[in-house]
Every structure is written in C-alpha cells, then in structure tokens.
Design an enzyme around this catalytic site. Sequence first.
Site, mmCIF file in Angstrom:
data_model
loop_
_atom_site.group_PDB
_atom_site.id
_atom_site.type_symbol
_atom_site.label_atom_id
_atom_site.label_comp_id
_atom_site.label_asym_id
_atom_site.label_seq_id
_atom_site.Cartn_x
_atom_site.Cartn_y
_atom_site.Cartn_z
ATOM 1 N N GLU A 52 -14.651 10.472 -3.364
ATOM 2 C CA GLU A 52 -13.959 11.377 -4.286
ATOM 3 C C GLU A 52 -13.591 12.663 -3.550
ATOM 4 O O GLU A 52 -14.469 13.398 -3.082
ATOM 5 C CB GLU A 52 -14.850 11.698 -5.482
ATOM 6 C CG GLU A 52 -14.245 12.701 -6.449
ATOM 7 C CD GLU A 52 -15.208 13.131 -7.539
ATOM 8 O OE1 GLU A 52 -15.047 14.257 -8.059
ATOM 9 O OE2 GLU A 52 -16.125 12.361 -7.880
ATOM 10 N N THR A 81 -12.258 16.647 -9.714
ATOM 11 C CA THR A 81 -12.070 18.023 -10.186
ATOM 12 C C THR A 81 -10.648 18.193 -10.714
ATOM 13 O O THR A 81 -10.020 19.237 -10.542
ATOM 14 C CB THR A 81 -12.388 19.063 -9.090
ATOM 15 O OG1 THR A 81 -13.529 18.646 -8.338
ATOM 16 C CG2 THR A 81 -12.722 20.418 -9.715
ATOM 17 N N LYS A 141 -18.493 10.384 -17.222
ATOM 18 C CA LYS A 141 -19.312 11.066 -16.235
ATOM 19 C C LYS A 141 -20.239 12.039 -16.951
ATOM 20 O O LYS A 141 -19.781 12.983 -17.588
ATOM 21 C CB LYS A 141 -18.422 11.816 -15.235
ATOM 22 C CG LYS A 141 -19.200 12.527 -14.151
ATOM 23 C CD LYS A 141 -18.280 13.168 -13.139
ATOM 24 C CE LYS A 141 -17.759 14.507 -13.627
ATOM 25 N NZ LYS A 141 -17.155 15.305 -12.536
#
Length: 228
Positions: A52, A81, A141
């Site tokens: 990621e 993000t 998440k």
Amino acid sequence: MLRLEHQATISRPAPSSILRDTRVVAVLRATHAREYAPVIESLQQGGVLSIELTLSTPGVFDELPRLQEHFGDSLEIGVGTVTAADEAETALDLGAAYIVTPVTDPGIIAACIRRGVAVYPGGLTPTELHAGWKLGATAVKVFPASVVGSGYVGQLRGPFPDIQVIPSGGVDIEDVPGWIRAGALAVSLGGPLLGDAFKGGDLRELTARARRVRELVDQTTDQMGAKR
C-alpha cells in the site's frame, strides 16, 4: 464477486488471490515515493506481496506506473490514505490494484465498485464499519486497530456475521496470529514491519521481519485448518 442483498445492482469486488494467500498488507510512508522501490523489493523477498502506497507520501502518482512496470505481476500495489473520490479515480486510472481509505466515503467506494477494484474503507465503530460493508466494500479496515484489539472482530461478527475485516494502525508483528485467529481477512502493518527501512536501516532486517510475519500467518492458518 458477491452480490449485495440490499441492492442487486452493486457487486462487491473480491480480494485478490495475492491477499487471500499472503494475508499481509505493508503500508509504506516515506519522505518521497522515489524511496519505495528497494523497500518493496526487500518486502517481496520476505514474502509480503501486497503493498500500500500512501498518498501522505509525495510523488506516489508519479512513481506508481514505474513501480508497476518494475515489479509486474509479482506483487500487487494499491494506493492508500485516499480521502476523496477524485483521488481514487486518479489512482485507478494509474492502475492501482486496490484502494484503501481511512474513512467511510460512499463516493470512494462507488468509484471502485464501478471499476471492479477492491476497496477497503476505514472505520472504528460498528456503525461506520457496517456502513462501509453495506456500501459494497471488499473488506472494512478497523482503524486504529490497537484501540480495540483482536477480540473486536469476534464482537462484530455477532450482529454482522459476514463482515470481512482488516485491522490497521498499531498492529505489531507478534499481534498477527491473534487477529488471524479472530477471523481477520488480512492484517495491515506499517511501522512495526517497516522499522527504519526509510531511514537508512539494513534492508536485510526488513526482509527478515517480512519473513517473520508470513511465518506467523502461515503457522496460524495451518493450525486453524488442523482444528477444523
């Protein structure tokens, strides 16, 4: 893909075979994305193959195509993000394998679903996590995961038996078995896995940490399989 019961026109993008097999996401943050390639290579050598790239690092969109060309299909590179739908669209245009966001934004989730790309929205409360799941997230998440601990997954499964969860934020390497046993789809690790890799640290130690994570995952899944 799994069809959502509440809205038959939406399909839930499935997690990749890489994520299902390895069950670890490495979260990368650096002063610039130019620093990513050797670190990714070290993670790959240790068996961590889901990477990621966080948008809090400058240059991610510039470097993403170069990294994909360099590593090819040997691993998957997603963008994290992400906090706005236009950021998700740009990442998808550049070939991001998946999208991770710290929030539950319907526009981000919808952008990924339209293109059949896995999406992992963040939340902490049952309301937030259920909202992301109901909108069609691949998995939700739990962030920051260290606040609630692995037992939280079992508690969520009471009212939401089908929800898929990836803990992120404050997950230490030795915490991994507890999360996997609790039913997490995968675990997301940043600082505890990366250590000082972006500060001149020995990348061989990074590879060793990556191998340790994979060893813990594989041992735990083997043990769980033996108990069935």
